[in-house]
Scaffold this motif. Structure first.
Motif, PDB file in Angstrom:
ATOM      1  N   MET A  41      54.741  26.849  61.351  1.00 22.20           N
ATOM      2  CA  MET A  41      54.764  28.275  61.684  1.00 22.20           C
ATOM      3  C   MET A  41      53.361  28.794  61.979  1.00 22.20           C
ATOM      4  N   LEU A  42      52.377  28.345  61.219  1.00 23.31           N
ATOM      5  CA  LEU A  42      50.997  28.767  61.450  1.00 23.31           C
ATOM      6  C   LEU A  42      50.519  28.322  62.831  1.00 23.31           C
ATOM      7  N   LEU A  43      50.756  27.066  63.166  1.00 25.86           N
ATOM      8  CA  LEU A  43      50.297  26.559  64.460  1.00 25.86           C
ATOM      9  C   LEU A  43      51.048  27.218  65.620  1.00 25.86           C
ATOM     10  N   ILE A  44      52.352  27.393  65.479  1.00 31.08           N
ATOM     11  CA  ILE A  44      53.128  28.068  66.527  1.00 31.08           C
ATOM     12  C   ILE A  44      52.673  29.520  66.673  1.00 31.08           C
ATOM     13  N   GLY A  45      52.412  30.167  65.550  1.00 31.40           N
ATOM     14  CA  GLY A  45      51.927  31.546  65.587  1.00 31.40           C
ATOM     15  C   GLY A  45      50.573  31.656  66.263  1.00 31.40           C
ATOM     16  N   MET A  46      49.695  30.698  65.985  1.00 25.25           N
ATOM     17  CA  MET A  46      48.379  30.703  66.623  1.00 25.25           C
ATOM     18  C   MET A  46      48.498  30.505  68.134  1.00 25.25           C
ATOM     19  N   ILE A  47      49.362  29.581  68.546  1.00 22.26           N
ATOM     20  CA  ILE A  47      49.547  29.359  69.990  1.00 22.26           C
ATOM     21  C   ILE A  47      50.133  30.601  70.645  1.00 22.26           C
ATOM     22  N   ALA A  48      51.130  31.205  69.998  1.00 23.85           N
ATOM     23  CA  ALA A  48      51.749  32.408  70.568  1.00 23.85           C
ATOM     24  C   ALA A  48      50.738  33.551  70.660  1.00 23.85           C
ATOM     25  N   ALA A  49      49.923  33.727  69.621  1.00 21.60           N
ATOM     26  CA  ALA A  49      48.911  34.790  69.640  1.00 21.60           C
ATOM     27  C   ALA A  49      47.878  34.540  70.732  1.00 21.60           C
ATOM     28  N   LEU A  50      47.466  33.282  70.869  1.00 19.52           N
ATOM     29  CA  LEU A  50      46.502  32.951  71.927  1.00 19.52           C
ATOM     30  C   LEU A  50      47.077  33.227  73.310  1.00 19.52           C
ATOM     31  N   LEU A  51      48.299  32.768  73.529  1.00 20.66           N
ATOM     32  CA  LEU A  51      48.907  32.977  74.843  1.00 20.66           C
ATOM     33  C   LEU A  51      49.139  34.459  75.115  1.00 20.66           C
ATOM     34  N   PHE A  52      49.501  35.214  74.087  1.00 16.76           N
ATOM     35  CA  PHE A  52      49.692  36.658  74.267  1.00 16.76           C
ATOM     36  C   PHE A  52      48.365  37.341  74.587  1.00 16.76           C
ATOM     37  N   ALA A  53      47.325  36.985  73.802  1.00 15.76           N
ATOM     38  CA  ALA A  53      46.018  37.620  74.017  1.00 15.76           C
ATOM     39  C   ALA A  53      45.413  37.216  75.359  1.00 15.76           C
TER      40      ALA A  53
END
Length: 123
Positions: A41-53
């Motif tokens: 969940m942490l890694l998926i969240g980081m990827i999602a946040a990066l792609l969103f930002a």
């Protein structure tokens, strides 16, 4: 009668141990533990946040976003390999233990067969 009772006791002990080992081996594979779920969940969240930002908000250049997302994906692959090696080591340890126990039980069976033969020949 005394030998039969001992054999029945050993058989019951063997069945209990077999069930215990089966339960342990069943816990090894297939199910994620809480730590794995948290890391995922942490890694998926980081990827999602990066792609969103980077993609939607345009706060980070798209190239940097993609490189960072790939790096996080590589970290995930490394984590997977680490977890697989731990599981494989545990499986090897369990199987080695089972082999030792089978060899011990085989020795017991041979001794029991000898005593049965001696009892048959003695009667």
């Amino acid at each position: 009668m005394d030998n039969q009772e001992k054999l029945l006791e050993e058989l019951e002990e063997f069945k209990k141990e077999k069930d215990r080992v089966k339960e342990i081996v069943g816990k090894i594979g297939g199910k994620d533990n809480i730590q794995n779920k948290r890391v995922n969940m942490l890694l998926i969240g980081m990827i999602a946040a990066l792609l969103f930002a980077g993609g939607v908000l345009r706060k980070i250049p798209l190239n940097v976003t993609m490189y960072c997302a790939m790096m996080i994906g590589i970290v995930k692959i490394i984590w997977l390999l680490y977890e697989m090696s731990r599981a494989n080591h545990f499986q090897y340890w369990i199987l080695s233990t089972i082999e030792i126990r089978i060899n011990e039980i085989s020795g017991r069976i041979k001794r029991i067969e000898k005593s049965i033969e001696e009892l048959k020949n003695g009667d």
